[in-house]
Design an enzyme around this catalytic site. Structure first.
Site, PDB file in Angstrom:
ATOM      1  N   HIS A  52     -16.781 -56.129 -37.139  1.00  0.00           N
ATOM      2  CA  HIS A  52     -15.615 -56.457 -37.961  1.00  0.00           C
ATOM      3  C   HIS A  52     -15.143 -57.877 -37.679  1.00  0.00           C
ATOM      4  CE1 HIS A  52     -14.647 -51.891 -37.938  1.00  0.00           C
ATOM      5  NE2 HIS A  52     -15.029 -52.207 -39.163  1.00  0.00           N
ATOM      6  N   CYS A  74      -8.271 -51.487 -32.895  1.00  0.00           N
ATOM      7  CA  CYS A  74      -8.854 -50.352 -33.640  1.00  0.00           C
ATOM      8  C   CYS A  74      -8.096 -49.053 -33.458  1.00  0.00           C
ATOM      9  CB  CYS A  74     -10.285 -50.105 -33.184  1.00  0.00           C
ATOM     10  SG  CYS A  74     -11.363 -51.521 -33.158  1.00  0.00           S
TER      11      CYS A  74
END
Length: 252
Positions: free
Chosen positions: A160, A247
């Site tokens: 990401h 996250c």
């Protein structure tokens, strides 16, 4: 100031989740302890922490950030790039609806929250294996009426965008060496993390304090230069599952 964080406890099947890391098998008891310490750190910074139960059948669901993008005006429910995770987005809808007006991304969009970095009114959206151009465009259209300007950033390597770029407040980003000269980021100052300590790029700014993974002394020196308080948290087990500090929570 952030006032709330939404977390989801890792389930007994969390080690069956998606991962590209080659760091060994995660330890369930250690994972639970590290997740609890993370929740405690957020509480100590003044956030009310809501910890959801594990989601049966979705071993990655404790990476709750990937299923939504939250700004003060709106929560956008994402459409994760991994088809196996899309049920996680449905499960977060009633939780977020208690706190924000909701919008949803629609097919053919794919987007993981881990690819979206909010830096004040600038939104960086990583184009990655999990987030496509349609996802970025839909998100930008939803946020633009609320005064946000979105910029896409290609993510050639790494899971990401936030695996390599974090916001340190103001006009400063914490970036990996691979992102240090990216033209999409040049409007911001860039504090660069040594290539040997790239996991530290996923550092989280919470109410004037930086949360960062433990074990990265070069990155710690870079963070100390900001003058902000720094809290190091053990994150070894989440890293084995491609996870990081951002996250594991949605911050409101």
């Amino acid at each position: 100031m952030l006032t709330r964080a939404i977390l989801r406890r890792p389930g007994p099947d969390f080690a069956a989740g998606l991962t590209t890391a080659l760091l060994g098998k995660p330890d369930p008891l250690r994972m639970q302890a590290q997740h609890a310490a993370y929740a405690d750190a957020l509480r100590a910074l003044g956030l009310e922490v809501e910890v959801l139960d594990p989601l049966p059948g979705f071993p990655d669901a404790y990476f709750v950030e990937d299923v939504a993008v939250v700004v003060p005006e709106l929560a956008v429910v994402a459409r994760p790039g991994a088809a196996s995770r899309r049920g996680e987005a449905d499960a977060i809808v009633p939780v977020l609806a208690r706190h924000r007006q909701l919008a949803r991304l629609e097919q053919p969009a794919t987007l993981d929250g881990g690819d979206v970095l909010c830096a004040g009114r600038t939104i960086f959206i990583g184009l990655s294996a999990r987030t496509n151009e349609e996802g970025a465009e839909q998100l930008a259209r939803l946020l633009e009426p609320h005064g946000y300007r979105s910029r896409t950033v290609p993510v050639a390597t790494g899971l990401h965008l936030k695996s390599s770029v974090s916001w340190l407040g103001g006009e400063t980003l914490l970036v990996s060496e691979r992102f240090a000269d990216r033209p999409e980021l040049r409007a911001f100052r860039r504090s660069v993390v040594d290539a040997t300590e790239e996991p530290a790029c996923n550092t989280l700014l919470v109410n004037g304090t930086l949360l960062t993974p433990a074990g990265f002394p070069k990155a710690r020196r870079v963070l100390d230069e900001t003058g902000l308080p720094v809290i190091e948290l053990d994150l070894t087990e989440a890293r084995k599952m491609d996870g990081g500090l951002s996250c594991m929570s949605l911050r409101l």
